[in-house]
Design an enzyme around this catalytic site. Structure first.
Site, PDB file in Angstrom:
ATOM      1  N   ARG A 198       0.816  -1.232   0.000  1.00 16.10           N
ATOM      2  CA  ARG A 198       0.000   0.000   0.000  1.00 16.10           C
ATOM      3  C   ARG A 198       0.844   1.273   0.000  1.00 16.10           C
ATOM      4  O   ARG A 198       0.370   2.333   0.408  1.00 16.10           O
ATOM      5  CB  ARG A 198      -0.979   0.000   1.177  1.00 16.10           C
ATOM      6  CG  ARG A 198      -2.017  -1.113   1.096  1.00 16.10           C
ATOM      7  CD  ARG A 198      -3.086  -0.963   2.172  1.00 16.10           C
ATOM      8  NE  ARG A 198      -4.130  -1.971   1.990  1.00 16.10           N
ATOM      9  CZ  ARG A 198      -4.125  -3.171   2.587  1.00 16.10           C
ATOM     10  NH1 ARG A 198      -3.114  -3.490   3.391  1.00 16.10           N
ATOM     11  NH2 ARG A 198      -5.092  -4.023   2.385  1.00 16.10           N
ATOM     12  N   LYS A 220       2.964  11.010 -11.894  1.00 15.11           N
ATOM     13  CA  LYS A 220       2.036  10.203 -12.679  1.00 15.11           C
ATOM     14  C   LYS A 220       2.671   8.827 -12.897  1.00 15.11           C
ATOM     15  O   LYS A 220       3.762   8.719 -13.462  1.00 15.11           O
ATOM     16  CB  LYS A 220       1.752  10.854 -14.040  1.00 15.11           C
ATOM     17  CG  LYS A 220       0.660  11.891 -14.026  1.00 15.11           C
ATOM     18  CD  LYS A 220       0.315  12.275 -15.453  1.00 15.11           C
ATOM     19  CE  LYS A 220      -0.823  13.262 -15.514  1.00 15.11           C
ATOM     20  NZ  LYS A 220      -1.170  13.611 -16.915  1.00 15.11           N
ATOM     21  N   GLU A 262       8.320  16.898 -26.058  1.00 13.85           N
ATOM     22  CA  GLU A 262       7.841  17.421 -24.776  1.00 13.85           C
ATOM     23  C   GLU A 262       8.501  18.756 -24.442  1.00 13.85           C
ATOM     24  O   GLU A 262       7.886  19.626 -23.825  1.00 13.85           O
ATOM     25  CB  GLU A 262       8.102  16.409 -23.664  1.00 13.85           C
ATOM     26  CG  GLU A 262       7.391  15.070 -23.836  1.00 13.85           C
ATOM     27  CD  GLU A 262       5.890  15.138 -23.562  1.00 13.85           C
ATOM     28  OE1 GLU A 262       5.368  16.233 -23.266  1.00 13.85           O
ATOM     29  OE2 GLU A 262       5.238  14.082 -23.642  1.00 13.85           O
ATOM     30  N   LYS A 304       7.506  22.097 -15.517  1.00  8.53           N
ATOM     31  CA  LYS A 304       6.719  20.956 -15.030  1.00  8.53           C
ATOM     32  C   LYS A 304       6.530  21.029 -13.520  1.00  8.53           C
ATOM     33  O   LYS A 304       5.428  20.800 -12.995  1.00  8.53           O
ATOM     34  CB  LYS A 304       7.444  19.653 -15.404  1.00  8.53           C
ATOM     35  CG  LYS A 304       6.706  18.362 -14.980  1.00  8.53           C
ATOM     36  CD  LYS A 304       5.466  18.125 -15.796  1.00  8.53           C
ATOM     37  CE  LYS A 304       4.788  16.794 -15.456  1.00  8.53           C
ATOM     38  NZ  LYS A 304       5.433  15.632 -16.081  1.00  8.53           N
ATOM     39  N   GLU A 314      -4.265  17.064 -11.536  1.00  5.69           N
ATOM     40  CA  GLU A 314      -4.818  17.375 -12.854  1.00  5.69           C
ATOM     41  C   GLU A 314      -6.288  17.750 -12.826  1.00  5.69           C
ATOM     42  O   GLU A 314      -7.104  17.201 -13.557  1.00  5.69           O
ATOM     43  CB  GLU A 314      -4.590  16.181 -13.797  1.00  5.69           C
ATOM     44  CG  GLU A 314      -4.619  16.564 -15.266  1.00  5.69           C
ATOM     45  CD  GLU A 314      -4.077  15.458 -16.170  1.00  5.69           C
ATOM     46  OE1 GLU A 314      -4.876  14.833 -16.858  1.00  5.69           O
ATOM     47  OE2 GLU A 314      -2.857  15.246 -16.177  1.00  5.69           O
ATOM     48  N   ARG A 318      -2.852  21.289 -14.820  1.00  2.00           N
ATOM     49  CA  ARG A 318      -1.900  20.252 -15.227  1.00  2.00           C
ATOM     50  C   ARG A 318      -2.301  19.574 -16.530  1.00  2.00           C
ATOM     51  O   ARG A 318      -1.458  19.083 -17.275  1.00  2.00           O
ATOM     52  CB  ARG A 318      -1.745  19.208 -14.113  1.00  2.00           C
ATOM     53  CG  ARG A 318      -0.660  18.189 -14.423  1.00  2.00           C
ATOM     54  CD  ARG A 318      -0.291  17.333 -13.232  1.00  2.00           C
ATOM     55  NE  ARG A 318       0.713  16.362 -13.609  1.00  2.00           N
ATOM     56  CZ  ARG A 318       1.292  15.521 -12.761  1.00  2.00           C
ATOM     57  NH1 ARG A 318       0.969  15.535 -11.476  1.00  2.00           N
ATOM     58  NH2 ARG A 318       2.201  14.663 -13.189  1.00  2.00           N
ATOM     59  N   ASN A 322      -0.751  18.211 -21.524  1.00  2.00           N
ATOM     60  CA  ASN A 322      -1.073  17.139 -22.464  1.00  2.00           C
ATOM     61  C   ASN A 322      -1.386  17.651 -23.866  1.00  2.00           C
ATOM     62  O   ASN A 322      -2.104  16.992 -24.623  1.00  2.00           O
ATOM     63  CB  ASN A 322      -2.254  16.317 -21.944  1.00  2.00           C
ATOM     64  CG  ASN A 322      -1.884  15.492 -20.734  1.00  2.00           C
ATOM     65  OD1 ASN A 322      -0.829  14.871 -20.703  1.00  2.00           O
ATOM     66  ND2 ASN A 322      -2.734  15.502 -19.715  1.00  2.00           N
ATOM     67  N   HIS A 325      -1.500  15.211 -26.772  1.00  2.00           N
ATOM     68  CA  HIS A 325      -1.475  13.856 -26.255  1.00  2.00           C
ATOM     69  C   HIS A 325      -2.760  13.069 -26.548  1.00  2.00           C
ATOM     70  O   HIS A 325      -2.705  11.852 -26.707  1.00  2.00           O
ATOM     71  CB  HIS A 325      -1.224  13.868 -24.743  1.00  2.00           C
ATOM     72  CG  HIS A 325       0.186  14.172 -24.366  1.00  2.00           C
ATOM     73  ND1 HIS A 325       0.843  15.303 -24.796  1.00  2.00           N
ATOM     74  CD2 HIS A 325       1.085  13.486 -23.606  1.00  2.00           C
ATOM     75  CE1 HIS A 325       2.075  15.303 -24.301  1.00  2.00           C
ATOM     76  NE2 HIS A 325       2.240  14.213 -23.582  1.00  2.00           N
ATOM     77  N   HIS A 329      -2.031   9.740 -28.158  1.00  2.00           N
ATOM     78  CA  HIS A 329      -2.337   8.462 -27.514  1.00  2.00           C
ATOM     79  C   HIS A 329      -3.199   7.595 -28.423  1.00  2.00           C
ATOM     80  O   HIS A 329      -3.065   6.355 -28.426  1.00  2.00           O
ATOM     81  CB  HIS A 329      -3.056   8.702 -26.197  1.00  2.00           C
ATOM     82  CG  HIS A 329      -2.156   9.204 -25.112  1.00  2.00           C
ATOM     83  ND1 HIS A 329      -2.628   9.632 -23.884  1.00  2.00           N
ATOM     84  CD2 HIS A 329      -0.810   9.338 -25.054  1.00  2.00           C
ATOM     85  CE1 HIS A 329      -1.616  10.013 -23.130  1.00  2.00           C
ATOM     86  NE2 HIS A 329      -0.507   9.854 -23.823  1.00  2.00           N
ATOM     87  N   HIS A 342       6.558   7.532 -28.036  1.00  2.00           N
ATOM     88  CA  HIS A 342       5.579   8.456 -27.459  1.00  2.00           C
ATOM     89  C   HIS A 342       5.736   9.866 -28.012  1.00  2.00           C
ATOM     90  O   HIS A 342       4.766  10.507 -28.420  1.00  2.00           O
ATOM     91  CB  HIS A 342       5.722   8.477 -25.940  1.00  2.00           C
ATOM     92  CG  HIS A 342       4.831   9.451 -25.255  1.00  2.00           C
ATOM     93  ND1 HIS A 342       3.456   9.354 -25.288  1.00  2.00           N
ATOM     94  CD2 HIS A 342       5.111  10.556 -24.515  1.00  2.00           C
ATOM     95  CE1 HIS A 342       2.926  10.365 -24.605  1.00  2.00           C
ATOM     96  NE2 HIS A 342       3.904  11.108 -24.119  1.00  2.00           N
TER      97      HIS A 342
END
Length: 441
Positions: A198, A220, A262, A304, A314, A318, A322, A325, A329, A342
């Site tokens: 955990r 992330k 990026e 960042k 986010e 934030r 993206n 993206h 994606h 990517h």
């Protein structure tokens, strides 16, 4: 049609221009000295009462001259702080940082460490990392798990290998996981750390441009699903990020270019002077100029870190990181994970987002041309693969993480360079027109 707005004056451009007369392609190991300066750049944020539309304009300090001799700075890392209260952590940036054991060891609080790496990176940097963790610190026991390399292995089956090793090694709650590799390793190691017992501590040691400027910072973590990228994961912050820029010496050209997508993103969405610096110094970056790369990594991490500090999970700001993206994606998922890197998919997706922004009348043609030119200079794709269809885009985008109440929200440019919006309030015809322009019906 109601739209989010973003209007503010740009900071004066005092961009640093790096001479490229002596730049050469990498023929032998180069050194990447760190900068010792820091930039603080507060943002102006606007969120409407229904929290559907989001716009941002960052007030970013001008780009400064980063020329520093390697001899004076190699042993002194630049430190960028990610400010998250009692979960704040440093990003160390510099040349030869894996040769400084104290940097890693100050963040190891137990006596057990698990290094998660892959088949490409292990032969290059695993022994050095073990040395950095144990030099003068013999009480620390280091285990390692070596995963297959590639986006196609960023899945539950591969993740289980990390848990298997941790359980077999009887690692306890005071252990530390160390991610040694690119974005795939960082995402999987972080997710494993968030889940094992955990939650245990972890450290990021990114070895690609993509990971150093983006994925290693901000917490992330996660894995892919066959139906969509990064749909399974958690926000989980590391103890530190150690960016040893010497690891870029072994990075293939294609991977290096992928990471630049990026870097370019930061300039487009919030840091106009940085974008203008990139326009002048892209040749230097592709030639792996030491000073140019040290500065690009530092500036990207500052952007960042600031965004993460303001919006860790986010809720709005934030999401603007993206840009491109959602389209990207869809490309990665549709053509098969690992077929396109990517950053390559994000570059094509950025062009599509820019095209849509122009169709909406939110940006002028000159910005469209500048984005196209810089991506071409970076040797990145400026269109999706020919196999992509409109239906392929729509089916994957329908399960994107930014869909809320059935509404696809996108990051689009609006206004002068350095301004963007995160919104679902746009003319759907413009999206359809962009998809048709870049893919088969």
């Amino acid at each position: 049609m109601a739209t989010a707005s973003s209007s503010s004056s740009l900071c004066p451009n005092r961009a640093f221009s790096l001479s490229t007369s002596s730049h050469k392609q990498l023929a032998s190991l180069v050194r990447f000295p760190a900068s010792t300066s820091s930039i603080s750049s507060p943002s102006r944020v606007c969120l409407d009462s229904k929290k559907r539309n989001f716009s941002v304009r960052a007030t970013v300090a001008p780009v400064m001259d980063q020329s520093i001799s390697a001899s004076s700075s190699a042993a002194i890392p630049t430190i960028v702080e990610v400010d998250l209260g009692n979960r704040s952590y440093p990003i160390y940036i510099g040349s030869g940082l894996l040769n400084q054991p104290e940097l890693l060891q100050r963040h190891i609080h137990g006596k057990q460490v698990l290094i998660v790496t892959n088949t490409t990176i292990a032969p290059l940097y695993l022994d050095k990392t073990i040395w950095a963790l144990t030099e003068g610190n013999p009480n620390v026991k280091v285990e390692s798990v070596i995963l297959p390399d590639g986006e196609q292995f960023k899945n539950m089956e591969t993740l289980m290998k990390v848990f298997d090793k941790a359980i077999e090694s009887r690692l306890d709650r005071r252990c530390t996981f160390v991610a040694l590799g690119g974005g795939v390793i960082g995402d999987m190691c972080g997710y494993a750390a968030a889940s094992y017992l955990r939650g245990v501590s972890f450290i990021q040691i990114p070895t690609t441009v993509m990971a150093q400027v983006d994925s290693s910072v901000g917490g992330k973590t996660g894995i892919n699903h066959p139906l969509g990228k990064n749909l399974i994961g958690a926000f989980y912050q590391p103890q530190c990020v150690l960016v040893d820029t010497d690891t870029l010496n072994t990075l293939p050209d294609r991977e290096l270019a992928s990471g630049l997508a990026e870097v370019i993103k930061y300039g487009l969405i919030r840091d106009a002077p940085f974008f203008e610096w990139q326009e002048k110094n892209m040749v230097a970056l592709l030639a792996r100029d030491a000073d140019a790369f040290a500065y690009a990594i530092k500036r990207s991490c500052e952007n960042k870190a600031e965004v993460v500090s303001l919006d860790e999970k986010e809720s709005g700001l934030r999401a603007t990181l993206n840009l491109g993206h959602t389209f990207g994606h869809a490309i990665e998922t549709s053509v098969g994970y690992g077929q396109w890197l990517h950053g390559e998919a994000v570059a094509a997706g950025t062009i599509m987002a820019v095209d849509m922004s122009y169709r909406l009348g939110w940006i002028d043609e000159s910005l469209v041309k500048r984005v196209l030119k810089i991506l071409q200079q970076a040797r990145l794709p400026t269109a999706p693969p020919e196999t992509m269809t409109v239906d392929m885009f729509k089916s994957v985008m329908a399960v994107d993480k930014k869909v809320a109440d059935g509404l696809l929200r996108l990051i689009l440019l609006k206004g002068p360079l350095g301004n963007c919006v995160f919104t679902g309030d746009y003319d759907r015809q413009a999206l359809d027109d962009t998809l048709r322009a870049f893919s088969k019906s």
